[in-house]
Write an enzyme that holds these catalytic residues in place. Structure first.
Site, PDB file in Angstrom:
ATOM      1  N   GLU A 140       0.823  -1.220   0.000  1.00 40.56           N
ATOM      2  CA  GLU A 140       0.000   0.000   0.000  1.00 40.56           C
ATOM      3  C   GLU A 140       0.848   1.256   0.000  1.00 40.56           C
ATOM      4  O   GLU A 140       1.972   1.249   0.494  1.00 40.56           O
ATOM      5  CB  GLU A 140      -0.850   0.041   1.291  1.00 40.56           C
ATOM      6  N   LYS A 177       2.066   4.608   1.554  1.00 47.27           N
ATOM      7  CA  LYS A 177       2.133   5.143   2.918  1.00 47.27           C
ATOM      8  C   LYS A 177       1.728   6.610   2.835  1.00 47.27           C
ATOM      9  O   LYS A 177       2.480   7.456   2.343  1.00 47.27           O
ATOM     10  CB  LYS A 177       3.540   4.986   3.484  1.00 47.27           C
ATOM     11  N   ASP A 227       0.965  10.322   3.769  1.00 46.21           N
ATOM     12  CA  ASP A 227       1.617  11.227   4.711  1.00 46.21           C
ATOM     13  C   ASP A 227       0.594  12.194   5.308  1.00 46.21           C
ATOM     14  O   ASP A 227       0.385  13.295   4.822  1.00 46.21           O
ATOM     15  CB  ASP A 227       2.726  11.997   3.978  1.00 46.21           C
ATOM     16  N   TYR A 261      -7.078   2.129   6.021  1.00 48.72           N
ATOM     17  CA  TYR A 261      -6.195   1.021   5.653  1.00 48.72           C
ATOM     18  C   TYR A 261      -6.030  -0.059   6.713  1.00 48.72           C
ATOM     19  O   TYR A 261      -5.204  -0.943   6.574  1.00 48.72           O
ATOM     20  CB  TYR A 261      -4.819   1.559   5.266  1.00 48.72           C
ATOM     21  N   LYS A 269      10.536   3.379   3.625  1.00 46.53           N
ATOM     22  CA  LYS A 269      10.504   4.840   3.516  1.00 46.53           C
ATOM     23  C   LYS A 269      11.273   5.281   2.267  1.00 46.53           C
ATOM     24  O   LYS A 269      12.382   4.803   2.015  1.00 46.53           O
ATOM     25  CB  LYS A 269      11.162   5.474   4.757  1.00 46.53           C
ATOM     26  N   CYS A 271      21.867  45.358 -11.707  1.00 45.75           N
ATOM     27  CA  CYS A 271      22.316  44.045 -12.195  1.00 45.75           C
ATOM     28  C   CYS A 271      23.704  43.762 -11.628  1.00 45.75           C
ATOM     29  O   CYS A 271      24.608  44.587 -11.769  1.00 45.75           O
ATOM     30  CB  CYS A 271      22.337  44.059 -13.717  1.00 45.75           C
ATOM     31  N   CYS A 316      26.273  43.767 -14.908  1.00 41.41           N
ATOM     32  CA  CYS A 316      26.626  44.947 -15.711  1.00 41.41           C
ATOM     33  C   CYS A 316      26.387  46.259 -14.958  1.00 41.41           C
ATOM     34  O   CYS A 316      26.767  47.325 -15.436  1.00 41.41           O
ATOM     35  CB  CYS A 316      25.859  44.956 -17.027  1.00 41.41           C
ATOM     36  N   CYS A 321      17.177  42.479 -15.916  1.00 43.79           N
ATOM     37  CA  CYS A 321      18.168  43.439 -16.401  1.00 43.79           C
ATOM     38  C   CYS A 321      17.793  43.692 -17.857  1.00 43.79           C
ATOM     39  O   CYS A 321      17.695  42.742 -18.643  1.00 43.79           O
ATOM     40  CB  CYS A 321      19.569  42.838 -16.306  1.00 43.79           C
ATOM     41  N   CYS A 375      24.384  43.681 -21.614  1.00 43.81           N
ATOM     42  CA  CYS A 375      24.805  42.983 -20.392  1.00 43.81           C
ATOM     43  C   CYS A 375      25.513  41.669 -20.757  1.00 43.81           C
ATOM     44  O   CYS A 375      24.981  40.826 -21.476  1.00 43.81           O
ATOM     45  CB  CYS A 375      23.594  42.689 -19.502  1.00 43.81           C
TER      46      CYS A 375
HETATM   47  S1  IVH Z   1      -0.761   0.468   8.898  1.00 47.85           S
HETATM   48  C1  IVH Z   1      -0.894  -1.627  12.917  1.00 47.85           C
HETATM   49  N1  IVH Z   1      -0.915   1.456   6.474  1.00 47.85           N
HETATM   50  O1  IVH Z   1       2.232   5.570   8.854  1.00 47.85           O
HETATM   51  C2  IVH Z   1      -0.698  -1.012  11.578  1.00 47.85           C
HETATM   52  N2  IVH Z   1      -0.111   2.885   8.208  1.00 47.85           N
HETATM   53  O2  IVH Z   1       4.850   5.570  10.135  1.00 47.85           O
HETATM   54  C3  IVH Z   1      -0.972   0.426  11.562  1.00 47.85           C
HETATM   55  N3  IVH Z   1       0.374   5.163   7.461  1.00 47.85           N
HETATM   56  O3  IVH Z   1       1.086   5.094  12.113  1.00 47.85           O
HETATM   57  C4  IVH Z   1      -0.504   1.218  10.443  1.00 47.85           C
HETATM   58  N4  IVH Z   1      -0.184   4.877   5.353  1.00 47.85           N
HETATM   59  O4  IVH Z   1      -0.244   6.707  10.525  1.00 47.85           O
HETATM   60  C5  IVH Z   1      -0.569   1.696   7.760  1.00 47.85           C
HETATM   61  N5  IVH Z   1      -1.159   2.193   4.284  1.00 47.85           N
HETATM   62  C6  IVH Z   1      -0.816   2.432   5.546  1.00 47.85           C
HETATM   63  C7  IVH Z   1      -0.370   3.698   5.978  1.00 47.85           C
HETATM   64  C8  IVH Z   1      -0.014   3.879   7.328  1.00 47.85           C
HETATM   65  C9  IVH Z   1       0.241   5.746   6.263  1.00 47.85           C
HETATM   66  C10 IVH Z   1       0.872   5.861   8.658  1.00 47.85           C
HETATM   67  C11 IVH Z   1       0.164   5.505   9.948  1.00 47.85           C
HETATM   68  C12 IVH Z   1       1.254   4.878  10.777  1.00 47.85           C
HETATM   69  C13 IVH Z   1       2.457   5.563  10.236  1.00 47.85           C
HETATM   70  C14 IVH Z   1       3.757   4.849  10.565  1.00 47.85           C
END
Ligand code: IVH
Length: 659
Positions: A109, A111, A113, A218, A304, A398, A401, A416, A421
């Site tokens: 999945e 991640k 932010d 998720y 990450k 400038c 020049c 400029c 120049c």
């Molecule tokens: S699973 C027990 N899935 O990333 C499992 N977390 O750095 C719980 N996050 O605390 C988390 N996308 O806030 C999971 N697809 C994803 C996520 C995700 C973002 C966040 C979440 C977690 C943090 C960890």
């Protein structure tokens, strides 16, 4: 400092950073630095187990709970994820599991932010939304979360239902919010995640409602409606929750890693920020057996992405002058490693940017380098000021020049306008010789500058007189016979270029590489372009009124007409040699490319479409004719479907090209 002292120092530092990040929504270091310090602390703690401290940031998942909101204890602790940063670490993590269970399915999945959120439903009704807090206890932010339109307020489910996910601020909402804050003189949010967290922490829910927040869901702890993670997501989707539809099930870590690399190349095209990929053991039975540590599940890991931000110090600010005379402020940085390269300079864009972000010499700043983009200074960290920082005064002359510089009312940049120049002349000639233009290898900015300073060239035409100046050139410092021969050969070869190269090289305002090609293909010979009226030009698809006017102005200038004449005398080709634009299903269509294509790079697909007379745009609207999608396509594809725009898979695209 000995190792133990470092351990204590890190514990203190990381507590402070945690507080700034989670409680104040105002981080003072980039995430990547936090991650690195966190790992260092973990390693030290492993070295000195006798120094165990349950309050260390490595021992719990969250942060202090703000007092304004009601505190709620989670039914089950809300945990974080462990991180890996490389293929080897990912492989190691999987190996430990696969040594026991053999080949297994993983859910893979994005991640997201944002900030973690727990939603609770009872008797089909939305009961409560709680932040992660310290992992055990969070804040009840129901009234704010309720304002998010995509979160179901009722679900067809009669028992208690708990689902976890991420509240995030789409990039577009973030831009709008910060633009408004700039206007009002308020401090801007550092990034969409902090903006989302700041919005959810507002006591007045009208504020959260106005911030364009959204969510992805998720994780359903111990879902009784499913036997695997992926199935639990499908079930949640049926109940009305937004599940990120890029989620997929994969078996092979190498395949997952290839996918990760692909996502890294498209992450900036997504309408929301992601900072990694989460890999979860799919089967609930195996998940249960693997269990949890006090902080994280053992059945999931976050890969990450490599950091795009780092902090460093601005040692100086200086202005560079481009070929159009544009004066760009730049920061000279204390060198810092970022995305595999050493960054020593970053752009500051323009005067307004420096003022709005209050960036000063000697400031500690966050610099960002995303993909191939020029590094930029994102923000200054005011907390790190020690009194030695002084605001930057934008010059009014400038730096090259000495002529006065001007700022057009409609633009943020200073220019400029002195046609003599040196910077403009040198940059202009280097542009003329550059790859997309006349493609004369060996005539970069440094070389042009050397020739200019020694009186060998002062105009585009002078390039074609260099052959007659062999002795003078060879007399220059470090000039070798071989380099001279190569240069002369490159200059000779450039004479045969198809017309669009010359047009682009001239540096006519508004005429980039694409417009140059369109003009050349349409008019076929330079004389036809020189004699075209504004009306003739504006009639061409993709040439706007401003561009048309700029072209007419350019060729109305006697000097420029004389220059073209000289080019003819030197034997430069003046005709278009490209192929006719073929009629195809894409002729005159507006296309958008999204996702990662496996048979073409983005640039190749764009070139191909343009050669077929299509216009390639980066955003989907009602005016889009086709959205051509590859793997891991996200919101652009969704939007196309919503708007009823025709979508074409990469396979279909290839077939259409063949027909
Ligand atoms: S699973 C027990 N899935 O990333 C499992 N977390 O750095 C719980 N996050 O605390 C988390 N996308 O806030 C999971 N697809 C994803 C996520 C995700 C973002 C966040 C979440 C977690 C943090 C960890």
């Amino acid at each position: 400092m000995d190792k133990k002292e470092r351990l204590f120092e890190l514990r203190k530092l990381l507590k402070q950073y945690n507080y700034e990040y989670h409680t104040l929504d105002k981080p003072t270091i980039p995430d990547s630095e936090y991650d690195a310090l966190f790992r260092e602390l973990k390693d030290l703690e492993a070295m000195f187990p006798e120094e165990y401290d349950p309050t260390s940031v490595t021992e719990h998942a969250g942060y202090e709970v703000l007092s304004e909101f009601k505190k709620v204890r989670h039914d089950k602790p809300m945990l974080s994820l462990d991180n890996v940063f490389s293929y080897a670490e990912l492989k190691d993590w999987a190996k430990k599991i696969e040594d026991v269970y053999g080949a297994i399915d993983y859910a893979v999945e994005y991640k997201i932010d944002g900030l973690a959120m727990n939603l609770i439903y009872e008797d089909g009704k939305f009961l409560r939304a709680v932040t992660r807090g310290n992992g055990i206890e969070g804040e009840d932010v129901t009234s704010n979360v309720k304002t998010i339109a995509s979160i179901p307020k009722a679900i067809p489910y009669q028992y208690r239902y708990e689902i976890r996910g991420e509240i995030y601020m789409p990039k577009a909402s973030f831009e709008t919010l910060n633009a408004a804050r700039r206007q009002e003189g308020l401090e801007e949010f550092a990034n969409p995640r902090n903006a989302a967290a700041g919005s959810i922490r507002q006591l007045d829910s009208r504020i959260a409602a106005s911030r364009g927040l959204d969510g992805f869901w998720y994780y359903v702890p111990d879902d009784i409606n499913a036997s695997s993670h992926y199935d639990s997501l499908l079930y949640a989707k049926k109940l009305g929750f937004t599940i990120n539809d890029t989620t997929r099930v994969m078996k092979d870590i190498d395949e997952i890693y290839t996918y990760i690399e692909k996502v890294i190349t498209i992450r900036h095209d997504l309408p929301y920020e992601i900072d990694g990929i989460v890999i979860k053991v799919n089967d609930y039975r195996i998940q249960k057996e693997l269990g949890f540590t006090s902080r994280v599940p053992k059945w999931a890991i976050a890969y990450k992405f490599p950091p795009e931000e780092a902090s460093t110090i601005i040692e100086d600010i200086f202005i560079t002058v481009g070929r159009t005379g544009k004066c760009t402020p730049n920061a000279k940085l204390k060198s810092v490693k970022l995305q595999g390269s050493t960054v020593s300079y970053a752009t500051l864009h323009n005067e307004d940017n420096i003022r709005d972000k209050d960036i000063r010499i000697n400031d500690t700043v966050i610099v960002r380098k995303a993909g191939d983009i020029i590094p930029e200074v994102v923000r200054s960290i005011k907390e790190k000021r020690d009194g030695s920082q002084v605001p930057y005064e934008f010059p009014n002359v400038c730096p090259v020049c000495g002529a006065k510089i001007y700022r057009l009312a409609s633009e943020a940049a200073h220019y400029c306008i002195n046609s003599e120049c040196k910077a403009k002349i040198v940059e202009g000639i280097a542009h003329f010789a550059s790859r997309g233009a006349m493609n004369i290898d060996g005539l970069g900015v440094k070389r042009v500058q050397q020739f200019y300073e020694n009186g060998l060239i002062a105009s585009f035409e002078d390039i074609y007189t260099l052959q007659a100046k062999k002795d003078l050139i060879l007399a220059l410092d470090k000039f070798k016979e071989k380099s001279y021969q190569n240069l002369i050969e490159a200059i000779e070869n450039s004479k045969a270029n198809s017309l669009e190269h010359l047009i682009f090289g001239l540096g006519i305002r508004q005429v980039g590489e694409k417009a140059a090609k369109i003009l050349a293909a349409h008019f076929r010979h330079i004389d036809n372009i020189m004699n075209a009226t504004k009306e003739d030009l504006s009639m061409i698809n993709d040439i706007g009124d401003i561009t048309a006017e700029s072209i007419v102005d350019f060729f109305a200038d006697e000097h420029n007409r004389a220059m073209i004449n000289n080019f003819k005398l030197y034997g430069l080709n003046m005709t278009y040699q490209g192929s006719e634009i073929k009629e195809s299903p894409f002729t005159n269509k507006t296309c958008v490319l999204t996702g990662s294509l496996s048979h073409f790079t983005r640039a190749e697909a764009t070139d191909l479409l343009e050669s077929l007379g299509a216009k390639v745009s980066s955003s989907v609207s009602k005016r889009t004719d086709y959205v051509i999608y590859g793997e891991a396509a996200g919101s652009k594809l969704t939007k196309a479907k919503e708007l009823g725009v025709k979508t074409i898979s990469e396979e279909e695209f290839k077939e259409m090209l063949g027909s």
